[in-house]
Write an enzyme that holds these catalytic residues in place. Structure first.
Site, short mmCIF file in Angstrom:
data_model
loop_
_atom_site.label_atom_id
_atom_site.label_comp_id
_atom_site.label_asym_id
_atom_site.label_seq_id
_atom_site.Cartn_x
_atom_site.Cartn_y
_atom_site.Cartn_z
N LYS A 120 0.88 -1.22 0.03
CA LYS A 120 0.09 -0.01 -0.02
C LYS A 120 0.77 1.20 0.11
CE LYS A 120 -4.44 0.88 0.06
NZ LYS A 120 -5.72 0.41 -0.44
N ASP B 61 -6.98 4.45 -4.80
CA ASP B 61 -7.65 4.05 -3.08
C ASP B 61 -8.32 5.58 -3.00
OD1 ASP B 61 -7.84 2.23 -0.63
OD2 ASP B 61 -7.58 4.05 -0.10
P1 NDP Z 1 -12.74 7.90 -3.01
O1 NDP Z 1 -11.86 8.76 -2.98
O2 NDP Z 1 -13.49 7.57 -4.16
O3 NDP Z 1 -14.33 8.28 -2.00
C1 NDP Z 1 -14.17 8.38 -0.74
C2 NDP Z 1 -15.39 8.74 -0.17
O4 NDP Z 1 -15.13 8.47 1.36
C3 NDP Z 1 -15.77 10.06 -0.34
O5 NDP Z 1 -17.05 10.24 -0.35
C4 NDP Z 1 -15.21 10.84 0.89
O6 NDP Z 1 -15.66 12.02 1.34
C5 NDP Z 1 -15.47 9.95 2.19
N1 NDP Z 1 -14.25 9.93 2.96
C6 NDP Z 1 -13.26 9.81 2.91
N2 NDP Z 1 -12.29 10.04 3.94
C7 NDP Z 1 -13.11 10.34 4.91
C8 NDP Z 1 -13.23 11.08 6.21
N3 NDP Z 1 -11.99 10.71 7.02
N4 NDP Z 1 -14.40 11.09 6.81
C9 NDP Z 1 -15.44 10.97 5.89
N5 NDP Z 1 -15.59 10.76 4.84
C10 NDP Z 1 -14.45 10.37 4.20
O7 NDP Z 1 -12.38 6.62 -2.14
P2 NDP Z 1 -12.99 5.11 -2.56
O8 NDP Z 1 -14.26 4.91 -2.91
O9 NDP Z 1 -12.14 4.50 -3.68
O10 NDP Z 1 -12.49 4.36 -1.02
C11 NDP Z 1 -13.49 4.34 -0.19
C12 NDP Z 1 -13.18 3.28 0.71
O11 NDP Z 1 -12.89 1.91 0.16
C13 NDP Z 1 -11.34 3.35 1.35
O12 NDP Z 1 -11.46 2.88 2.74
C14 NDP Z 1 -10.75 2.28 0.53
O13 NDP Z 1 -9.68 2.07 1.22
C15 NDP Z 1 -11.60 1.24 0.37
N6 NDP Z 1 -11.57 0.46 -1.10
C16 NDP Z 1 -11.26 1.15 -2.22
C17 NDP Z 1 -11.07 0.23 -2.97
C18 NDP Z 1 -10.83 0.79 -4.55
O14 NDP Z 1 -10.53 -0.02 -5.40
N7 NDP Z 1 -11.08 2.09 -4.67
C19 NDP Z 1 -10.85 -1.16 -3.04
C20 NDP Z 1 -11.18 -1.82 -1.71
C21 NDP Z 1 -11.43 -0.70 -0.74
P3 NDP Z 1 -15.00 13.47 0.95
O15 NDP Z 1 -15.14 13.54 -0.55
O16 NDP Z 1 -15.85 14.46 1.48
O17 NDP Z 1 -13.47 13.43 1.33
O1 2IT Z 2 -8.06 -1.56 -0.68
C1 2IT Z 2 -7.83 -1.86 -1.85
O2 2IT Z 2 -8.05 -3.29 -2.18
C2 2IT Z 2 -7.59 -1.13 -3.08
N1 2IT Z 2 -7.64 0.16 -2.79
C3 2IT Z 2 -7.46 -1.77 -4.39
C4 2IT Z 2 -6.09 -2.12 -4.50
C5 2IT Z 2 -5.77 -2.49 -6.04
O3 2IT Z 2 -4.50 -2.86 -6.41
O4 2IT Z 2 -6.67 -2.42 -6.91
#
Ligand code: NDP
Ligand code: 2IT
Length: 453
Positions: free
Chosen positions: A134, A174
């Site tokens: 990561k 992420d």
């Molecule tokens: P994005 O940046 O696309 O979206 C994040 C969302 O969560 C936004 O709506 C953001 O609001 C909100 N958010 C982030 N930080 C905070 C905080 N501290 N407090 C309140 N709201 C918050 O990220 P992703 O959708 O990609 O990721 C979301 C989660 O999913 C994370 O935990 C990530 O690690 C996990 N994840 C992502 C994967 C991926 O493929 N993208 C895969 C597996 C897990 P704002 O815009 O206001 O900050």
């Molecule tokens: O938390 C996660 O699994 C991710 N942000 C996706 C990682 C990836 O390599 O696609």
């Protein structure tokens, strides 16, 4: 602060936990992630002498390599900023390090290490050849122009490029890192290395090595996993009410798939508040507000008469059958879990990484709520990244339907592994124990085969 009582860990594994605490003071999120896994490993004690002889646990807890670097960049007004970059290459027993990059002001070593640690077992569960890693930066992309984002990504990659490669370490997105950022990062890598190494990053654009369904994969995969949980309990999404926190990549595509399966999504959020939409969230409008305009959640409500914004309180106050936390770590607390249970929730599955505090997990499991940890239920994103790498190696690309079918099969398989492993080790129906044991055993067995390295 989570309750990380060492007494909850079986006595013979406490020395490893204590050594991890002593070596990593103050890294509370990392402590929390290790604590949960060590509790789950209790059924292995006394059963795998080779793990003890080769100090597997001590080695799994210590990253293979930790990289921290300076990221200088200039904003549009010419002011210079200095951020910190991270890449934790945690474990390569099953394949090249694989995991996303997070750009958020809260990023620090503890957060990147907890994410890297969870990624090891998540990636093992996918059944695909990927190790765990990561990275990211404490850079705050909010309010920055495209040109500023590009300069930051270029500076970040100028250092990172010397550490990564298609068979070494393969970053992706992420929080704060999506298609735009992957584009700038890939461009700079390609320029410096003079190689079109498509497989060095995943989440790429579809015309330059990206995979169909990678954008949708985490959210879709989460819903496929939850669908299996409901099916195992003899029910389905049809007619269910759902609440999804966040409104980013994971949340948007979870909402889309929930609606395709006949559920109604009542609420979603961002860091400024949440919206309740009695008619169900309009995904097309949400995508326009969040993906195109990069706006705030209030902008959604401003254009939808059935929706209202709430800027105080918790999204978990909204009554629902199914709750999917898809924003960030430790966003669903003990009180929230109590409220959800009081309101009749039947399932909580994590789209985010470690969004539910240990105390909240206890409340949910204690009340008999179906609960899935992110390392199982959100594995669809990284699984589809591994499918992207597979397509890049074969210099080919699959159709949307082929990629979605593979994703679905993988999520069904992870669900089965969780339940089978939980039952095998005397924890029937416990998705946390099942996911941690199944993921750990795969990695540990490979480490045994590789010897003491
Ligand atoms: P994005 O940046 O696309 O979206 C994040 C969302 O969560 C936004 O709506 C953001 O609001 C909100 N958010 C982030 N930080 C905070 C905080 N501290 N407090 C309140 N709201 C918050 O990220 P992703 O959708 O990609 O990721 C979301 C989660 O999913 C994370 O935990 C990530 O690690 C996990 N994840 C992502 C994967 C991926 O493929 N993208 C895969 C597996 C897990 P704002 O815009 O206001 O900050
Ligand atoms: O938390 C996660 O699994 C991710 N942000 C996706 C990682 C990836 O390599 O696609």
């Amino acid at each position: 602060m989570a309750n990380l009582d060492i007494e909850l860990i079986t006595p013979s594994l406490r020395p490893q936990y204590q050594a991890m605490l002593d070596r990593n003071p103050g890294q509370t999120e990392f402590h929390q992630a290790v604590h949960e896994v060590l509790i789950s490993l209790e059924p292995l004690v006394g059963k795998k002498p080779e793990y003890t002889d080769l100090a597997i646990l001590d080695r799994v807890i210590e990253p293979e390599r930790q990289i921290m670097f300076r990221v200088p960049w200039a904003d549009d007004a010419g002011n210079v900023h200095v951020n910190r970059g991270f890449r934790i290459e945690f474990n390569s027993a099953l394949g090249p390090y694989k995991g996303g990059l997070r750009f958020h002001p809260s990023v620090n070593l503890s957060i990147i290490k907890f994410l890297g640690f969870e990624q090891i077992f998540k990636n093992a569960l996918t059944g695909l050849p990927i190790g765990g890693g990561k990275g990211g930066s404490d850079f705050d992309p909010k309010g920055r122009s495209d040109a500023e984002i590009m300069r930051f990504c270029q500076s970040f990659m100028t250092e990172l490029q010397r550490h990564i490669g298609p068979d070494t370490d393969v970053p992706a997105g992420d929080i704060g890192v999506g298609g735009r950022e992957i584009g700038y990062l890939f461009g700079q890598y390609k320029r410096i290395r003079n190689r079109f190494d498509a497989g060095v990053l995943t989440g790429k654009g579809l015309t330059w090595g990206g995979s169909q369904v990678r954008t949708e994969a985490t959210g879709y995969g989460l819903v496929f996993f939850a669908q299996e949980m409901l099916a195992a309990a003899g029910t389905s999404f049809e007619g269910r009410t759902c609440v999804v926190s966040g409104s980013g990549n994971v949340a948007i595509y979870a909402i889309e798939k929930l609606q395709q399966l006949g559920a109604k999504v009542l609420a979603c959020s961002d860091s400024s508040g949440y919206v309740v939409d009695e008619n169900g969230i309009d995904v097309a409008l949400l995508k326009d507000v969040k993906e195109v305009r990069r706006g705030r959640i209030a902008d959604y409500a401003a254009e939808r008469s059935s929706a209202r914004v709430v800027t105080d309180g918790s999204i978990w106050d909204v009554p629902c059958d199914v709750a999917l936390p898809c924003a960030t770590q430790n966003e669903l607390h003990q009180d929230d879990a109590r409220t959800l249970v009081k309101n009749g929730v039947i399932l909580v599955a994590e789209g985010a990484n470690m969004p539910t505090t240990p105390e909240a997990i206890d409340v949910l499991q204690g009340a008999g709520v179906l609960y899935a940890p992110g390392k199982a239920s959100n594995a669809g994103g990284v699984a589809t990244s591994a499918l992207e790498m597979q397509q890049n190696s074969g210099r080919t690309s699959w159709t949307f339907d082929v990629a979605e079918k593979r994703l679905h099969e993988i999520m069904v398989d992870i669900h089965r592994q969780c339940l089978d492993t939980a039952a095998e080790y005397g924890k029937p129906g416990d998705y946390v124990a099942g996911a941690n044991l199944a993921g750990f055993i795969k990695v540990a067995d490979a480490m045994v085969a590789h010897g003491l390295i």
